[in-house]
Scaffold this motif. Structure first.
Motif, mmCIF file in Angstrom:
data_model
loop_
_atom_site.group_PDB
_atom_site.id
_atom_site.type_symbol
_atom_site.label_atom_id
_atom_site.label_comp_id
_atom_site.label_asym_id
_atom_site.label_seq_id
_atom_site.Cartn_x
_atom_site.Cartn_y
_atom_site.Cartn_z
ATOM 1 N N HIS B 41 44.099 -4.225 87.150
ATOM 2 C CA HIS B 41 43.568 -3.047 87.846
ATOM 3 C C HIS B 41 42.069 -3.112 88.078
ATOM 4 O O HIS B 41 41.506 -2.267 88.777
ATOM 5 C CB HIS B 41 43.875 -1.776 87.053
ATOM 6 C CG HIS B 41 45.328 -1.418 87.047
ATOM 7 N ND1 HIS B 41 45.940 -0.746 88.086
ATOM 8 C CD2 HIS B 41 46.294 -1.653 86.136
ATOM 9 C CE1 HIS B 41 47.214 -0.572 87.797
ATOM 10 N NE2 HIS B 41 47.461 -1.116 86.633
ATOM 11 N N GLY B 42 41.393 -4.061 87.506
ATOM 12 C CA GLY B 42 39.935 -4.058 87.610
ATOM 13 C C GLY B 42 39.370 -2.883 86.841
ATOM 14 O O GLY B 42 39.868 -2.507 85.779
ATOM 15 N N LEU B 43 38.319 -2.277 87.381
ATOM 16 C CA LEU B 43 37.724 -1.086 86.770
ATOM 17 C C LEU B 43 38.024 0.118 87.651
ATOM 18 O O LEU B 43 37.936 0.042 88.866
ATOM 19 C CB LEU B 43 36.205 -1.248 86.629
ATOM 20 C CG LEU B 43 35.756 -2.276 85.604
ATOM 21 C CD1 LEU B 43 35.446 -3.604 86.267
ATOM 22 C CD2 LEU B 43 34.540 -1.774 84.852
ATOM 23 N N ARG B 44 38.361 1.212 87.005
ATOM 24 C CA ARG B 44 38.675 2.448 87.729
ATOM 25 C C ARG B 44 37.850 3.603 87.173
ATOM 26 O O ARG B 44 37.723 3.757 85.968
ATOM 27 C CB ARG B 44 40.170 2.753 87.630
ATOM 28 C CG ARG B 44 41.060 1.762 88.362
ATOM 29 C CD ARG B 44 42.527 2.070 88.165
ATOM 30 N NE ARG B 44 42.933 1.843 86.771
ATOM 31 C CZ ARG B 44 44.145 2.150 86.305
ATOM 32 N NH1 ARG B 44 45.041 2.708 87.098
ATOM 33 N NH2 ARG B 44 44.436 1.912 85.031
ATOM 34 N N LEU B 45 37.330 4.403 88.081
ATOM 35 C CA LEU B 45 36.446 5.505 87.703
ATOM 36 C C LEU B 45 37.239 6.667 87.110
ATOM 37 O O LEU B 45 38.215 7.128 87.706
ATOM 38 C CB LEU B 45 35.659 5.983 88.924
ATOM 39 C CG LEU B 45 34.646 7.090 88.685
ATOM 40 C CD1 LEU B 45 33.501 6.586 87.806
ATOM 41 C CD2 LEU B 45 34.096 7.613 90.011
ATOM 42 N N ILE B 46 36.784 7.146 85.965
ATOM 43 C CA ILE B 46 37.439 8.274 85.299
ATOM 44 C C ILE B 46 36.733 9.577 85.673
ATOM 45 O O ILE B 46 37.336 10.514 86.196
ATOM 46 C CB ILE B 46 37.424 8.090 83.766
ATOM 47 C CG1 ILE B 46 38.063 6.758 83.372
ATOM 48 C CG2 ILE B 46 38.162 9.246 83.090
ATOM 49 C CD1 ILE B 46 37.899 6.417 81.899
ATOM 50 N N HIS B 47 35.458 9.652 85.356
ATOM 51 C CA HIS B 47 34.610 10.803 85.680
ATOM 52 C C HIS B 47 33.200 10.286 85.908
ATOM 53 O O HIS B 47 32.841 9.212 85.442
ATOM 54 C CB HIS B 47 34.557 11.802 84.521
ATOM 55 C CG HIS B 47 35.729 12.706 84.372
ATOM 56 N ND1 HIS B 47 35.933 13.838 85.133
ATOM 57 C CD2 HIS B 47 36.778 12.643 83.511
ATOM 58 C CE1 HIS B 47 37.044 14.443 84.740
ATOM 59 N NE2 HIS B 47 37.577 13.742 83.770
ATOM 60 N N TYR B 48 32.396 11.100 86.587
ATOM 61 C CA TYR B 48 31.000 10.772 86.714
ATOM 62 C C TYR B 48 30.148 12.030 86.627
ATOM 63 O O TYR B 48 30.662 13.154 86.739
ATOM 64 C CB TYR B 48 30.719 10.010 88.016
ATOM 65 C CG TYR B 48 30.921 10.829 89.272
ATOM 66 C CD1 TYR B 48 32.169 10.901 89.879
ATOM 67 C CD2 TYR B 48 29.859 11.505 89.867
ATOM 68 C CE1 TYR B 48 32.362 11.640 91.030
ATOM 69 C CE2 TYR B 48 30.044 12.244 91.024
ATOM 70 C CZ TYR B 48 31.306 12.301 91.601
ATOM 71 O OH TYR B 48 31.485 13.038 92.742
ATOM 72 N N SER B 49 28.857 11.823 86.424
ATOM 73 C CA SER B 49 27.919 12.936 86.330
ATOM 74 C C SER B 49 26.734 12.667 87.239
ATOM 75 O O SER B 49 26.215 11.545 87.293
ATOM 76 C CB SER B 49 27.434 13.099 84.890
ATOM 77 O OG SER B 49 26.364 14.016 84.827
ATOM 78 N N TYR B 50 26.311 13.698 87.965
ATOM 79 C CA TYR B 50 25.155 13.568 88.854
ATOM 80 C C TYR B 50 23.984 14.408 88.374
ATOM 81 O O TYR B 50 23.041 14.662 89.149
ATOM 82 C CB TYR B 50 25.536 13.895 90.301
ATOM 83 C CG TYR B 50 26.310 15.174 90.480
ATOM 84 C CD1 TYR B 50 27.692 15.193 90.321
ATOM 85 C CD2 TYR B 50 25.675 16.358 90.824
ATOM 86 C CE1 TYR B 50 28.423 16.367 90.504
ATOM 87 C CE2 TYR B 50 26.386 17.530 90.999
ATOM 88 C CZ TYR B 50 27.773 17.527 90.840
ATOM 89 O OH TYR B 50 28.483 18.689 91.008
ATOM 90 N N GLY B 51 24.039 14.828 87.117
ATOM 91 C CA GLY B 51 22.948 15.573 86.508
ATOM 92 C C GLY B 51 23.449 16.277 85.268
ATOM 93 O O GLY B 51 24.662 16.317 84.999
ATOM 94 N N VAL B 52 22.494 16.853 84.515
ATOM 95 C CA VAL B 52 22.889 17.585 83.319
ATOM 96 C C VAL B 52 23.819 18.725 83.703
ATOM 97 O O VAL B 52 23.540 19.496 84.612
ATOM 98 C CB VAL B 52 21.637 18.134 82.600
ATOM 99 C CG1 VAL B 52 22.041 19.025 81.437
ATOM 100 C CG2 VAL B 52 20.773 16.989 82.113
ATOM 101 N N LYS B 53 24.943 18.762 83.036
ATOM 102 C CA LYS B 53 26.003 19.757 83.236
ATOM 103 C C LYS B 53 26.722 19.633 84.582
ATOM 104 O O LYS B 53 27.574 20.461 84.900
ATOM 105 C CB LYS B 53 25.471 21.187 83.059
ATOM 106 C CG LYS B 53 24.990 21.493 81.653
ATOM 107 C CD LYS B 53 24.672 22.961 81.498
ATOM 108 C CE LYS B 53 24.172 23.396 80.131
ATOM 109 N NZ LYS B 53 24.140 22.485 79.052
#
Lengths: 112, 112
Positions: B41-53
């Protein structure tokens, strides 16, 4: 559904030879194509990346070739060395997205 | 590994238990990501953050939650671990949405 298809799954090359890894994609919105190198027990490390405004990018022994019409891009490793033995991942993304879509990886072995 | 640490590096846990993985960066980058790496599967994105909170889901977010209370820390929580969550988890950071993502050393999680 795999957004980026990578081949071959594994590759064995003699020292001094050329290693070629290929990737294909369908999403024409993709506009960023990086390659990552990963050694066992380590995280992927950014190797080289290309955007579709150029057809080729070279950094040392590593070259990305990009064919926009065919929706394909490839990594060429010239004068392959045993130290290049690692797993290589291609990836793709598009402006405005935060998701890098990775290929399934190619395990490269360079034999002395 | 670009000023990124992950803890723990290895963990074995039982099905049904909660698990929290930590990613810590010293680069003051705005964007942080959690990926999982699985064979085929390679790498798969679970979650990301674009700043605090500020966080958002990736392509394989079911069964995972995240939190980011400080710029430098991004936590991934498995509320009730399942065997299908056995994987290697990588944290990545990037300074902007210019896509250069840099990966941490990974956490190998085994759910028995």
């Amino acid at each position: 559904q795999q957004q980026v298809k990578q081949s071959p799954q594994s590759l064995i090359v003699q020292k001094g030879g050329i290693s070629i890894i290929n990737c294909a994609y369908e999403n024409t919105a993709f506009d960023y194509f990086p390659w990552y190198q990963q050694f066992p027990g380590k995280g992927p490390a950014l190797l080289i990346a290309i955007r579709p405004d150029v057809s080729e990018k070279k950094e040392g022994r590593f070259t990305i070739s990009f064919n926009k019409s065919a929706k394909q891009f490839s990594l060429h490793i010239m004068d392959s060395q045993p130290g290049d033995s690692a797993t290589y991942f291609c990836a793709a993304s598009n402006t405005g997205a935060n998701n890098l879509f990775f290929g399934t990886g190619t395990r490269l072995t360079v034999i002395p | 590994d670009a000023g990124i640490t992950q803890s723990p590096r290895h963990k074995v846990t039982e099905t049904g238990t909660p698990v929290t993985l930590r990613c810590h960066q010293t680069e003051n980058h705005r964007y942080m990501y959690w990926y999982r790496q699985d064979p085929g599967h390679g790498l798969r994105l679970i979650h990301y953050s674009y700043g605090v909170k500020d966080t958002d889901k990736g392509e394989v977010s079911d069964g995972y939650s995240v939190s980011r209370s400080k710029t430098e820390d991004f936590l991934l929580t498995l509320e009730s671990a399942t065997s299908s969550q056995t994987s290697v988890y990588f944290c990545a950071i990037s300074e902007s949405r210019t896509y250069e993502q840099y990966f941490g050393p990974g956490t190998r999680l085994t759910v028995t």
